[in-house]
Design an enzyme around this catalytic site. Sequence first.
Site, PDB file in Angstrom:
ATOM      1  NE  ARG A 128       2.667  -2.309   8.983  1.00 19.12           N
ATOM      2  CZ  ARG A 128       1.343  -2.213   9.130  1.00 19.12           C
ATOM      3  NH1 ARG A 128       0.549  -3.056   8.526  1.00 19.12           N
ATOM      4  NH2 ARG A 128       0.827  -1.310   9.914  1.00 19.12           N
ATOM      5  NE  ARG A 159       3.728  -7.727   1.794  1.00 20.57           N
ATOM      6  CZ  ARG A 159       3.910  -8.699   2.669  1.00 20.57           C
ATOM      7  NH1 ARG A 159       3.544  -8.534   3.917  1.00 20.57           N
ATOM      8  NH2 ARG A 159       4.475  -9.834   2.316  1.00 20.57           N
ATOM      9  CG  ASN A 165      -7.493  -0.761  -2.159  1.00 21.60           C
ATOM     10  OD1 ASN A 165      -6.792  -1.472  -2.890  1.00 21.60           O
ATOM     11  ND2 ASN A 165      -8.330  -1.289  -1.278  1.00 21.60           N
ATOM     12  CG  HIS A 207     -12.624  -4.080  -1.215  1.00 22.42           C
ATOM     13  ND1 HIS A 207     -11.674  -4.913  -0.651  1.00 22.42           N
ATOM     14  CD2 HIS A 207     -13.823  -4.537  -0.779  1.00 22.42           C
ATOM     15  CE1 HIS A 207     -12.279  -5.819   0.098  1.00 22.42           C
ATOM     16  NE2 HIS A 207     -13.583  -5.614   0.034  1.00 22.42           N
ATOM     17  CD  GLU A 250     -12.266  -5.631  -8.988  1.00 23.54           C
ATOM     18  OE1 GLU A 250     -11.053  -5.371  -8.884  1.00 23.54           O
ATOM     19  OE2 GLU A 250     -12.756  -6.689  -8.556  1.00 23.54           O
TER      20      GLU A 250
HETATM   21  C1  GAR Z   1      -9.154  -7.577  -7.573  1.00 30.77           C
HETATM   22  O1  GAR Z   1     -10.424  -8.197  -7.612  1.00 30.77           O
HETATM   23  C2  GAR Z   1      -9.109  -6.532  -6.477  1.00 30.77           C
HETATM   24  O2  GAR Z   1     -10.320  -5.833  -6.322  1.00 30.77           O
HETATM   25  C3  GAR Z   1      -8.834  -7.401  -5.279  1.00 30.77           C
HETATM   26  O3  GAR Z   1      -7.878  -8.328  -5.716  1.00 30.77           O
HETATM   27  C4  GAR Z   1      -8.091  -8.572  -7.116  1.00 30.77           C
HETATM   28  C5  GAR Z   1      -6.774  -8.352  -7.817  1.00 30.77           C
HETATM   29  O4  GAR Z   1      -6.879  -8.726  -9.171  1.00 30.77           O
HETATM   30  N1  GAR Z   1      -8.351  -6.618  -4.165  1.00 30.77           N
HETATM   31  C6  GAR Z   1      -8.689  -6.865  -2.920  1.00 30.77           C
HETATM   32  O5  GAR Z   1      -9.396  -7.787  -2.566  1.00 30.77           O
HETATM   33  C7  GAR Z   1      -8.101  -5.873  -1.916  1.00 30.77           C
HETATM   34  N2  GAR Z   1      -8.701  -6.039  -0.639  1.00 30.77           N
HETATM   35  P1  GAR Z   1      -5.849  -8.171 -10.233  1.00 30.77           P
HETATM   36  O6  GAR Z   1      -4.450  -8.511  -9.681  1.00 30.77           O
HETATM   37  O7  GAR Z   1      -6.141  -8.935 -11.475  1.00 30.77           O
HETATM   38  O8  GAR Z   1      -6.060  -6.706 -10.355  1.00 30.77           O
END
Ligand code: GAR
Length: 208
Positions: free
Chosen positions: A72, A98, A114, A116, A181
């Site tokens: 890592r 990750r 980030n 979420h 988002e």
């Molecule tokens: C999104 O919904 C983001 O919020 C989530 O993964 C998806 C990625 O979509 N992230 C997580 O869950 C992080 N813990 P995208 O590749 O189309 O942006």
Amino acid sequence: MTKEGRKARHVGILISGRGSNMLALADAVRDGRVPGAEVAVVLSDKPQAAGLARARERGIETLVVERTGRTREEHEREIVSALRERGVEFVCLAGYMRLLSPCFVGEFRGRVLNIHPSLLPAFPGLDAQRQAIEHGVKFSGCTVHFVDETLDGGPIITQRVVAVLDSDTEETLAARILAEEHRAYAEALALVCGGGYEVVGRRVLRKK
Ligand code: GAR
């Protein structure tokens, strides 16, 4: 350089998959909704991430740094040096699946964001939309936050609320949250790049 001839603030976006949030950020930067910013690189830990091709179509440099065969620490060190080589100031995690180590967070302290898909601190970790449905909440949403050493736990920059309908499945709820988002992330990046905020304790406050 920005249109006004000022040195742009370089943003690096880390993805692992589809990359729709990355595209929303790239489009917001291109359309001038994140003044003074430039997306310097889109980096994925997965060579098959669909978002890579979509970034290249927009003329953005892409890079794959796979974890396979590395510790890592080695993996993150390579990512940090790729970002540094490109003068990256702000790092946006956009579906980057990750956990970042304290070393990475320390390299870009207060400058890693980030997104979420829940109203944190509810439902951190994986499958946030499924967790929301199974818990029976009536409202969920999304959160853009600074990344610290904790899982989905850093100071919250912005949140958007989405109602959970009786008819919702994980997929329908995820789709409505995703639309929020895209808006929330661009707004949060604009705020952070513009420096119009201060962090007081855990609170991210707009400067008057
Ligand atoms: C999104 O919904 C983001 O919020 C989530 O993964 C998806 C990625 O979509 N992230 C997580 O869950 C992080 N813990 P995208 O590749 O189309 O942006």
